[in-house]
Write a protein that holds these residues in place. Structure first.
Motif, mmCIF file in Angstrom:
data_model
loop_
_atom_site.group_PDB
_atom_site.id
_atom_site.type_symbol
_atom_site.label_atom_id
_atom_site.label_comp_id
_atom_site.label_asym_id
_atom_site.label_seq_id
_atom_site.Cartn_x
_atom_site.Cartn_y
_atom_site.Cartn_z
ATOM 1 N N GLU A 259 38.046 31.108 41.362
ATOM 2 C CA GLU A 259 37.525 31.452 42.399
ATOM 3 C C GLU A 259 38.540 31.721 43.602
ATOM 4 O O GLU A 259 38.285 32.566 44.459
ATOM 5 C CB GLU A 259 36.606 30.179 43.207
ATOM 6 C CG GLU A 259 35.453 30.105 42.268
ATOM 7 C CD GLU A 259 34.623 28.823 42.517
ATOM 8 O OE1 GLU A 259 35.129 28.146 43.644
ATOM 9 O OE2 GLU A 259 33.406 28.817 42.155
ATOM 10 N N ASP A 260 39.518 31.271 43.303
ATOM 11 C CA ASP A 260 40.969 31.338 44.145
ATOM 12 C C ASP A 260 41.673 32.504 44.061
ATOM 13 O O ASP A 260 42.952 32.249 44.103
ATOM 14 C CB ASP A 260 41.539 30.085 44.562
ATOM 15 C CG ASP A 260 42.260 29.497 43.355
ATOM 16 O OD1 ASP A 260 41.612 29.840 42.211
ATOM 17 O OD2 ASP A 260 43.010 28.711 43.328
ATOM 18 N N GLY A 261 41.265 33.563 43.636
ATOM 19 C CA GLY A 261 41.994 34.966 43.369
ATOM 20 C C GLY A 261 41.334 35.593 42.184
ATOM 21 O O GLY A 261 40.488 36.056 42.027
ATOM 22 N N GLY A 262 42.429 35.355 41.180
ATOM 23 C CA GLY A 262 42.151 36.320 39.971
ATOM 24 C C GLY A 262 42.682 37.705 40.053
ATOM 25 O O GLY A 262 42.989 38.007 41.081
ATOM 26 N N ALA A 263 42.744 38.391 38.846
ATOM 27 C CA ALA A 263 43.242 39.761 39.019
ATOM 28 C C ALA A 263 42.461 40.484 37.955
ATOM 29 O O ALA A 263 41.805 40.185 37.179
ATOM 30 C CB ALA A 263 44.488 39.793 38.505
ATOM 31 N N ILE A 264 42.200 41.773 38.510
ATOM 32 C CA ILE A 264 41.792 42.932 37.776
ATOM 33 C C ILE A 264 42.793 43.821 37.234
ATOM 34 O O ILE A 264 43.867 44.211 37.955
ATOM 35 C CB ILE A 264 40.550 43.544 38.464
ATOM 36 C CG1 ILE A 264 39.389 42.979 38.929
ATOM 37 C CG2 ILE A 264 40.173 44.893 37.670
ATOM 38 C CD1 ILE A 264 38.551 43.565 39.854
#
Length: 359
Positions: A259-264
């Protein structure tokens, strides 16, 4: 008279050698030209296409496919730069595309020869790394997240990157062997961008990552899949497609997008400067963009398809899984990996190596 005869015999021999050498070169050139017109040379990541689609393309188009694989963007870039191999299509990740464009390694795509881009998810098109998709077209996309063995760890306790720093996960985590990915996780856990250019902020991310050392069991790449499948570690960092494969082999694994970011990220069709068969390259791209083929490829590989029509053909239990096809609101919180320039890339790599040596 004898010397004159020897002289003219020598001349005849030299002329004969030159003539037949020229004939040989011309013959070889014609062979190469004929071969290049009849084949499509593809350079892709390993295990990243359904082999049946290659066979179907050959049967339909009449082209012969020559298929080779690479294991990193850097290895692919080096091959294209050296120019010894005449690839017609390559599949670079978004982070390296600006560098390849600046280096003149990619040819502009003739959009008039492409069919199917109108069906590609809009959030994947016209990104900052290639405005108006002049040099690339999305092939697959996905996220990076956390694989959790639900028999060994309470998955409800892991919702964010920052949760990985919990002391109860000592020696439990298989960390991905990538500077941008691993430092990016620490940066996002600190509320910073994974595309940080400020050295002080990157150093802050490294310091955060250093505090994770006691929880890291190993730093690996493809081996993470095998170890997670065989229950050899409770937690593993990986790409969504790898997670899909692991979950298929081991139903106890759950994939969590933090939930605190992640990347596509996206991997993309592109035509390198080495291309000799442009017609074949366009034919292959168009073939793969067809919804039925994109759907088949997504089922085989396990990554998310950019094709909205292909997505509609996939099983609902897959496309309704927000870990693999996140809701738009969730994607707005994610970042794309951007190319940060040579100096920044070297900085990330050097700092990550420093961190690994300290394990």
């Amino acid at each position: 008279m004898k010397r004159l005869l020897v002289f003219w015999c020598g001349v005849i021999v030299i002329l004969s050698v030159l003539f037949f050498s020229k004939m040989l070169v011309e013959s070889q050139t014609k062979t190469v030209e004929a071969t290049s017109k009849n084949t499509v040379n593809i350079f892709n990541w390993g295990e990243y296409i359904d082999p049946e689609l290659l066979t179907a393309f050959e049967k339909e188009s009449g082209y012969q496919v020559i298929y080779n694989t690479f294991d990193s963007n850097e290895a692919m870039e080096t091959k294209i730069k050296q120019g010894g191999s005449t690839y017609d299509i390559v599949f670079p990740s978004e982070s390296i595309i600006p560098k390849m464009i600046d280096s003149g390694l990619l040819l502009p795509i003739d959009q008039n020869k492409i069919q199917g881009t109108e069906d590609i998810s809009t959030f994947l098109m016209n990104q900052s790394f290639d405005k108006k998709n002049k040099y690339s077209i999305p092939y697959f996309w996905g996220t990076i997240g956390i694989m959790v063995n639900t028999k060994q760890v309470d998955a409800m306790k892991i919702k964010k990157w920052s949760d990985l720093w919990n002391s109860e996960y000592k020696n439990d985590i298989l960390m991905i062997d990538g500077a941008r990915e691993s430092i990016g996780i620490a940066l996002q856990a600190e509320g910073l961008s994974l595309n940080e250019l400020d050295e002080a902020n990157v150093q802050r991310g490294l310091e955060k990552l250093a505090k994770l050392r006691s929880n890291v069991k190993a730093v690996l790449t493809d081996e993470i899949k095998t170890l997670m499948i065989h229950n050899d570690a409770p937690i593993g960092i990986g790409y969504s497609g790898d997670a899909a494969y692991v979950m298929y082999e081991n139903p106890d694994i759950q994939y969590i997008v933090p939930e605190d970011g992640g990347a596509i990220w996206t991997d993309n069709f592109a035509i390198p400067k080495t291309a000799r068969n442009l017609d074949g390259a366009y034919a292959f791209i168009n073939f793969m963009l067809r919804p039925e083929n994109a759907k088949q490829n997504a089922e085989y590989v396990g990554y998310a398809t950019p094709s909205e029509q292909a997505k509609a053909l996939l099983p609902k239990e897959l496309t309704n899984d927000e870990a693999f096809y996140p809701e738009p609101a969730a994607m707005e919180q994610m970042e794309h990996y951007e190319y940060l320039g040579r100096d920044a890339v070297e900085m990330y790599n050097d700092l990550f190596l420093e961190w690994k040596l300290g394990l």
